[in-house]
Design a protein around this motif. Structure first.
Motif, PDB file in Angstrom:
ATOM      1  N   TYR A 107      20.949  45.223  50.776  1.00 16.83           N
ATOM      2  CA  TYR A 107      20.662  44.886  49.381  1.00 16.83           C
ATOM      3  C   TYR A 107      21.940  44.608  48.588  1.00 16.83           C
ATOM      4  CZ  TYR A 107      16.404  47.187  50.951  1.00 16.83           C
ATOM      5  OH  TYR A 107      15.302  47.568  51.680  1.00 16.83           O
ATOM      6  N   ALA A 108      22.918  43.968  49.205  1.00 17.93           N
ATOM      7  CA  ALA A 108      24.200  43.734  48.534  1.00 17.93           C
ATOM      8  C   ALA A 108      24.724  42.347  48.858  1.00 17.93           C
ATOM      9  CB  ALA A 108      25.227  44.782  48.953  1.00 17.93           C
ATOM     10  N   ASP A 109      25.471  41.779  47.906  1.00 21.17           N
ATOM     11  CA  ASP A 109      26.139  40.499  48.114  1.00 21.17           C
ATOM     12  C   ASP A 109      27.493  40.718  48.786  1.00 21.17           C
ATOM     13  OD1 ASP A 109      24.086  39.063  46.888  1.00 21.17           O
ATOM     14  OD2 ASP A 109      24.949  39.329  44.897  1.00 21.17           O
ATOM     15  N   ASP A 110      28.074  39.605  49.225  1.00 18.98           N
ATOM     16  CA  ASP A 110      29.440  39.578  49.771  1.00 18.98           C
ATOM     17  C   ASP A 110      29.593  40.366  51.061  1.00 18.98           C
ATOM     18  OD1 ASP A 110      30.336  38.018  47.575  1.00 18.98           O
ATOM     19  OD2 ASP A 110      30.516  39.838  46.368  1.00 18.98           O
ATOM     20  N   ARG A 111      28.533  40.497  51.841  1.00 14.80           N
ATOM     21  CA  ARG A 111      28.635  41.115  53.158  1.00 14.80           C
ATOM     22  C   ARG A 111      28.854  40.010  54.197  1.00 14.80           C
ATOM     23  NH1 ARG A 111      29.205  45.065  50.392  1.00 14.80           N
ATOM     24  NH2 ARG A 111      27.782  46.831  50.243  1.00 14.80           N
ATOM     25  N   GLY A 112      29.756  40.227  55.118  1.00 16.28           N
ATOM     26  CA  GLY A 112      30.025  39.234  56.142  1.00 16.28           C
ATOM     27  C   GLY A 112      28.859  39.075  57.101  1.00 16.28           C
ATOM     28  N   VAL A 113      28.558  37.825  57.467  1.00 13.87           N
ATOM     29  CA  VAL A 113      27.468  37.516  58.388  1.00 13.87           C
ATOM     30  C   VAL A 113      28.027  36.692  59.549  1.00 13.87           C
ATOM     31  CG1 VAL A 113      25.174  36.497  58.659  1.00 13.87           C
ATOM     32  CG2 VAL A 113      25.852  37.458  56.445  1.00 13.87           C
ATOM     33  N   ARG A 114      27.651  37.063  60.768  1.00 13.17           N
ATOM     34  CA  ARG A 114      28.094  36.331  61.960  1.00 13.17           C
ATOM     35  C   ARG A 114      26.891  35.989  62.835  1.00 13.17           C
ATOM     36  NH1 ARG A 114      30.985  41.485  65.064  1.00 13.17           N
ATOM     37  NH2 ARG A 114      29.068  42.367  65.976  1.00 13.17           N
ATOM     38  N   ASN A 115      27.073  35.028  63.725  1.00 15.26           N
ATOM     39  CA  ASN A 115      26.026  34.775  64.705  1.00 15.26           C
ATOM     40  C   ASN A 115      26.132  35.816  65.819  1.00 15.26           C
ATOM     41  OD1 ASN A 115      28.064  33.954  66.504  1.00 15.26           O
ATOM     42  ND2 ASN A 115      27.746  31.779  66.063  1.00 15.26           N
ATOM     43  N   ASN A 116      25.200  35.778  66.751  1.00 15.06           N
ATOM     44  CA  ASN A 116      25.185  36.826  67.751  1.00 15.06           C
ATOM     45  C   ASN A 116      26.287  36.675  68.789  1.00 15.06           C
ATOM     46  OD1 ASN A 116      23.263  39.146  68.155  1.00 15.06           O
ATOM     47  ND2 ASN A 116      23.495  38.459  70.258  1.00 15.06           N
ATOM     48  N   ALA A 117      27.002  35.545  68.749  1.00 12.26           N
ATOM     49  CA  ALA A 117      28.165  35.384  69.618  1.00 12.26           C
ATOM     50  C   ALA A 117      29.424  35.931  68.962  1.00 12.26           C
ATOM     51  CB  ALA A 117      28.358  33.902  69.971  1.00 12.26           C
ATOM     52  N   GLY A 118      29.305  36.439  67.718  1.00 14.15           N
ATOM     53  CA  GLY A 118      30.428  37.077  67.052  1.00 14.15           C
ATOM     54  C   GLY A 118      31.226  36.181  66.136  1.00 14.15           C
ATOM     55  N   VAL A 119      30.755  34.951  65.868  1.00 12.73           N
ATOM     56  CA  VAL A 119      31.484  34.005  65.023  1.00 12.73           C
ATOM     57  C   VAL A 119      30.910  34.056  63.606  1.00 12.73           C
ATOM     58  CG1 VAL A 119      32.119  31.598  64.653  1.00 12.73           C
ATOM     59  CG2 VAL A 119      31.941  32.500  66.984  1.00 12.73           C
ATOM     60  N   ARG A 120      31.795  34.236  62.637  1.00 11.23           N
ATOM     61  CA  ARG A 120      31.338  34.332  61.249  1.00 11.23           C
ATOM     62  C   ARG A 120      30.739  33.014  60.785  1.00 11.23           C
ATOM     63  NH1 ARG A 120      33.553  37.979  56.489  1.00 11.23           N
ATOM     64  NH2 ARG A 120      32.691  36.903  54.683  1.00 11.23           N
ATOM     65  N   ILE A 121      29.585  33.101  60.095  1.00 12.56           N
ATOM     66  CA  ILE A 121      28.914  31.899  59.600  1.00 12.56           C
ATOM     67  C   ILE A 121      28.726  31.914  58.091  1.00 12.56           C
ATOM     68  CG2 ILE A 121      27.714  31.444  61.781  1.00 12.56           C
ATOM     69  CD1 ILE A 121      25.212  32.730  60.523  1.00 12.56           C
ATOM     70  N   GLY A 122      29.013  33.035  57.413  1.00 16.36           N
ATOM     71  CA  GLY A 122      28.862  33.058  55.957  1.00 16.36           C
ATOM     72  C   GLY A 122      28.874  34.465  55.404  1.00 16.36           C
ATOM     73  N   THR A 123      28.401  34.599  54.154  1.00 19.84           N
ATOM     74  CA  THR A 123      28.327  35.894  53.473  1.00 19.84           C
ATOM     75  C   THR A 123      26.984  36.012  52.764  1.00 19.84           C
ATOM     76  OG1 THR A 123      29.375  34.988  51.486  1.00 19.84           O
ATOM     77  CG2 THR A 123      30.824  36.039  53.100  1.00 19.84           C
ATOM     78  N   SER A 124      26.515  37.234  52.581  1.00 17.66           N
ATOM     79  CA  SER A 124      25.269  37.453  51.844  1.00 17.66           C
ATOM     80  C   SER A 124      25.483  37.129  50.363  1.00 17.66           C
ATOM     81  CB  SER A 124      24.800  38.899  52.012  1.00 17.66           C
ATOM     82  OG  SER A 124      25.754  39.809  51.496  1.00 17.66           O
ATOM     83  N   ASP A 125      24.438  36.557  49.745  1.00 16.04           N
ATOM     84  CA  ASP A 125      24.556  36.148  48.350  1.00 16.04           C
ATOM     85  C   ASP A 125      23.169  36.090  47.714  1.00 16.04           C
ATOM     86  OD1 ASP A 125      25.747  35.364  46.024  1.00 16.04           O
ATOM     87  OD2 ASP A 125      26.405  33.400  46.725  1.00 16.04           O
ATOM     88  N   LEU A 126      23.143  36.019  46.377  1.00 17.76           N
ATOM     89  CA  LEU A 126      21.935  35.909  45.555  1.00 17.76           C
ATOM     90  C   LEU A 126      20.984  37.082  45.737  1.00 17.76           C
ATOM     91  CD1 LEU A 126      21.099  32.090  45.856  1.00 17.76           C
ATOM     92  CD2 LEU A 126      22.463  33.260  44.130  1.00 17.76           C
ATOM     93  N   VAL A 127      21.442  38.154  46.370  1.00 13.82           N
ATOM     94  CA  VAL A 127      20.591  39.328  46.536  1.00 13.82           C
ATOM     95  C   VAL A 127      20.316  39.974  45.181  1.00 13.82           C
ATOM     96  CG1 VAL A 127      20.413  41.605  47.583  1.00 13.82           C
ATOM     97  CG2 VAL A 127      21.406  39.712  48.882  1.00 13.82           C
ATOM     98  N   ALA A 128      21.340  40.075  44.341  1.00 13.52           N
ATOM     99  CA  ALA A 128      21.159  40.697  43.028  1.00 13.52           C
ATOM    100  C   ALA A 128      20.117  39.947  42.205  1.00 13.52           C
ATOM    101  CB  ALA A 128      22.492  40.745  42.286  1.00 13.52           C
ATOM    102  N   GLU A 129      20.162  38.614  42.233  1.00 12.23           N
ATOM    103  CA  GLU A 129      19.218  37.824  41.443  1.00 12.23           C
ATOM    104  C   GLU A 129      17.784  38.011  41.943  1.00 12.23           C
ATOM    105  OE1 GLU A 129      23.143  35.659  41.031  1.00 12.23           O
ATOM    106  OE2 GLU A 129      22.107  36.882  42.503  1.00 12.23           O
ATOM    107  N   LEU A 130      17.604  38.076  43.266  1.00 10.10           N
ATOM    108  CA  LEU A 130      16.272  38.111  43.841  1.00 10.10           C
ATOM    109  C   LEU A 130      15.719  39.519  43.994  1.00 10.10           C
ATOM    110  CD1 LEU A 130      16.888  35.365  46.506  1.00 10.10           C
ATOM    111  CD2 LEU A 130      15.099  35.271  44.772  1.00 10.10           C
ATOM    112  N   ASN A 131      16.597  40.518  44.046  1.00 10.93           N
ATOM    113  CA  ASN A 131      16.141  41.869  44.345  1.00 10.93           C
ATOM    114  C   ASN A 131      16.251  42.827  43.169  1.00 10.93           C
ATOM    115  OD1 ASN A 131      17.068  44.797  45.836  1.00 10.93           O
ATOM    116  ND2 ASN A 131      15.204  43.793  46.532  1.00 10.93           N
ATOM    117  N   ASP A 132      17.074  42.508  42.179  1.00  6.90           N
ATOM    118  CA  ASP A 132      17.339  43.469  41.106  1.00  6.90           C
ATOM    119  C   ASP A 132      16.690  43.106  39.779  1.00  6.90           C
ATOM    120  OD1 ASP A 132      18.850  44.875  42.896  1.00  6.90           O
ATOM    121  OD2 ASP A 132      20.757  44.018  42.253  1.00  6.90           O
ATOM    122  N   GLY A 133      15.788  42.127  39.780  1.00  2.00           N
ATOM    123  CA  GLY A 133      15.147  41.719  38.532  1.00  2.00           C
ATOM    124  C   GLY A 133      13.920  42.554  38.212  1.00  2.00           C
ATOM    125  N   PRO A 134      13.154  42.165  37.171  1.00  2.00           N
ATOM    126  CA  PRO A 134      11.944  42.900  36.793  1.00  2.00           C
ATOM    127  C   PRO A 134      10.946  43.004  37.952  1.00  2.00           C
ATOM    128  CG  PRO A 134      12.546  41.323  35.090  1.00  2.00           C
ATOM    129  CD  PRO A 134      13.424  41.036  36.267  1.00  2.00           C
TER     130      PRO A 134
END
Length: 443
Positions: A263-290
């Protein structure tokens, strides 16, 4: 074509007659019994439900209640508060000319009112534990796990006494004001997320032979239905399945479950071969609203290419043709792709819930989800989290409905025949500018 017609309907204030193309056989005719015909019929039903739901969303006060349907019988049942406007009846009358019988069932309280009550109850509970609140027609069902079930699921028990009963009593009073009732029961069912700790997914390791979806090493070209891992703040990796490709402004993204990033942004994300593909984002907008949803995205680098498809195996794919814009109605058939359960079309949508999951931090996160039941041996398993859930595919592809969110115990191993999904219906309205990547279908 369907999306264009729905947009035109909204622009005209639903005063025009709804037309859904292409035409399909009447759902109760012999020709409508094959899986292909059922898929086409469901698409026609979804278009009608979307048109009614979108009209209601633009109204000053929501009147729409619980929705269910039967694509084989060709029937749709829609709960409705008060008088049915002529524009809504016109949509139903037009649907009838195509063999779709739309019935409006009187309700005292709308889905939006009940959802607000359920969210308020969940937020006010004085105990941090896992439980669920079912949302039915004019009713909320509070489902609290027994002490034994809570202990088995490693979550805090919720005793039905003291402050807990006070919160429920307050909800009962508020529900009575809108003509709804609240029921409470202890159950052996505990909601839990479907993320898996990636202890056996060491960086650079070969794919596990026990997993069904083996897509592991996409880097510059991304699609949904692939195996991904996200690093939590404590350094541990959790294993999930990617959902749907999309874009936010010019940024390519993959929609997945919020709990896959704790439930947090800016967490590193990798594929299952261990290569980074991005970061978590927009979680606050989608999870922390009313209204909280178990949705977030993997924000990929700007030069990443996303494709409008999901993996159904190592190389097999299905195109995504559109997005369900209203709550997935009960009674319809769905398919999912997960790294453990693989591609299957044995899911039946059921009622909506507000579910509170326990987190690794010892607290709970509550969000709006929907129950699905498997007609097979398992709906989802640990590791399927975030994976795509779609309608039955037609010849053109499949409609995005949601992503895998959780399980309802008791479990069989790490799986259950009852699953929970996070619907896509509120994605675009919650985060303006966020769109799924879809193919253009023929008019």
């Amino acid at each position: 074509m369907r999306r264009f017609l729905l947009s035109a309907l909204l622009a005209l204030g639903a005063a025009s007659v709804l037309v859904v193309a292409p035409a399909t056989p009447a759902a109760n005719s012999p020709a409508a019994n094959s899986s292909t015909d059922i898929a086409e019929t469901q698409e026609a039903h979804f278009a009608v439900i979307d048109a009614i739901g979108n009209w209601d969303a633009l109204a000053p006060v929501s009147q729409i209640g619980s929705i269910s349907g039967d694509p084989v019988a060709g029937t749709i049942s829609i709960g409705w508060v008060g008088f049915v406007p002529s524009e809504i009846q016109q949509i139903a009358d037009e649907a009838a000319t195509r063999g779709i019988d739309v019935t409006f069932v009187p309700q005292e309280s709308s889905e939006a009112e009940l959802l607000e009550l359920a969210q308020g109850l969940a937020a006010s509970m004085p105990v941090e534990g896992a439980f669920a609140i079912g949302i039915g027609a004019d009713t909320l069902s509070v489902e609290v796990p027994t002490a034994e079930a809570a202990e088995a699921a490693d979550t805090e028990p919720i005793p039905l006494e003291g402050e807990v009963l006070e919160v429920i009593d307050e909800t009962e009073q508020a529900a009575a004001e809108i003509g709804a009732t609240v029921t409470v029961e202890e159950t052996d069912s505990v909601p839990t997320t479907t993320a898996a700790v990636a202890t056996d997914f060491a960086q650079g390791a070969q794919p596990n032979t026990g997993l069904s979806t083996a897509r592991t090493n996409d880097t510059s070209v991304l699609s949904g239905g692939a195996r991904v891992q996200t690093q939590f703040l404590n350094g541990a990796w959790t294993s999930c399945t990617s959902g749907f490709s999309g874009f936010y402004g010019h940024r390519p993204v993959i929609v997945t479950a919020a709990h896959c990033s704790d439930y947090a942004d800016d967490r590193g994300v990798r594929n299952n071969a261990g290569v980074r593909i991005g970061t978590s984002d927009l979680v606050a907008e989608l999870n922390d609203g009313p209204t909280s949803y178990d949705l977030g995205v993997i924000a990929a680098p700007y030069d990443t290419r996303t494709l409008p498809r999901i993996y159904t195996g190592d190389t097999s794919t299905i195109n995504i043709t559109g997005t369900q814009t209203t709550w997935p109605p009960a009674g319809y058939r769905l398919c999912s792709s997960g790294q453990v359960t693989g591609w299957k079309c044995d899911l039946i949508a059921a009622e909506s819930y507000v579910t509170c999951y326990s987190t690794p931090r010892g607290n709970s996160e509550c969000m709006n989800v929907q129950l699905v039941n498997s007609t097979g041996t398992r709906a989802f398993c640990l590791g399927d989290s975030g994976g795509p859930v779609v309608g039955l595919p037609t010849a053109e592809g499949a409609r995005a409905v949601g992503v895998v969110s959780g399980l309802r115990s008791p479990l069989v191993g790490s799986c259950s025949t009852r699953g929970l999904i996070a619907p896509m219906s509120q994605l675009m309205s919650t985060v303006p500018g966020l769109q799924l990547h879809t193919v253009q279908t023929a008019p």
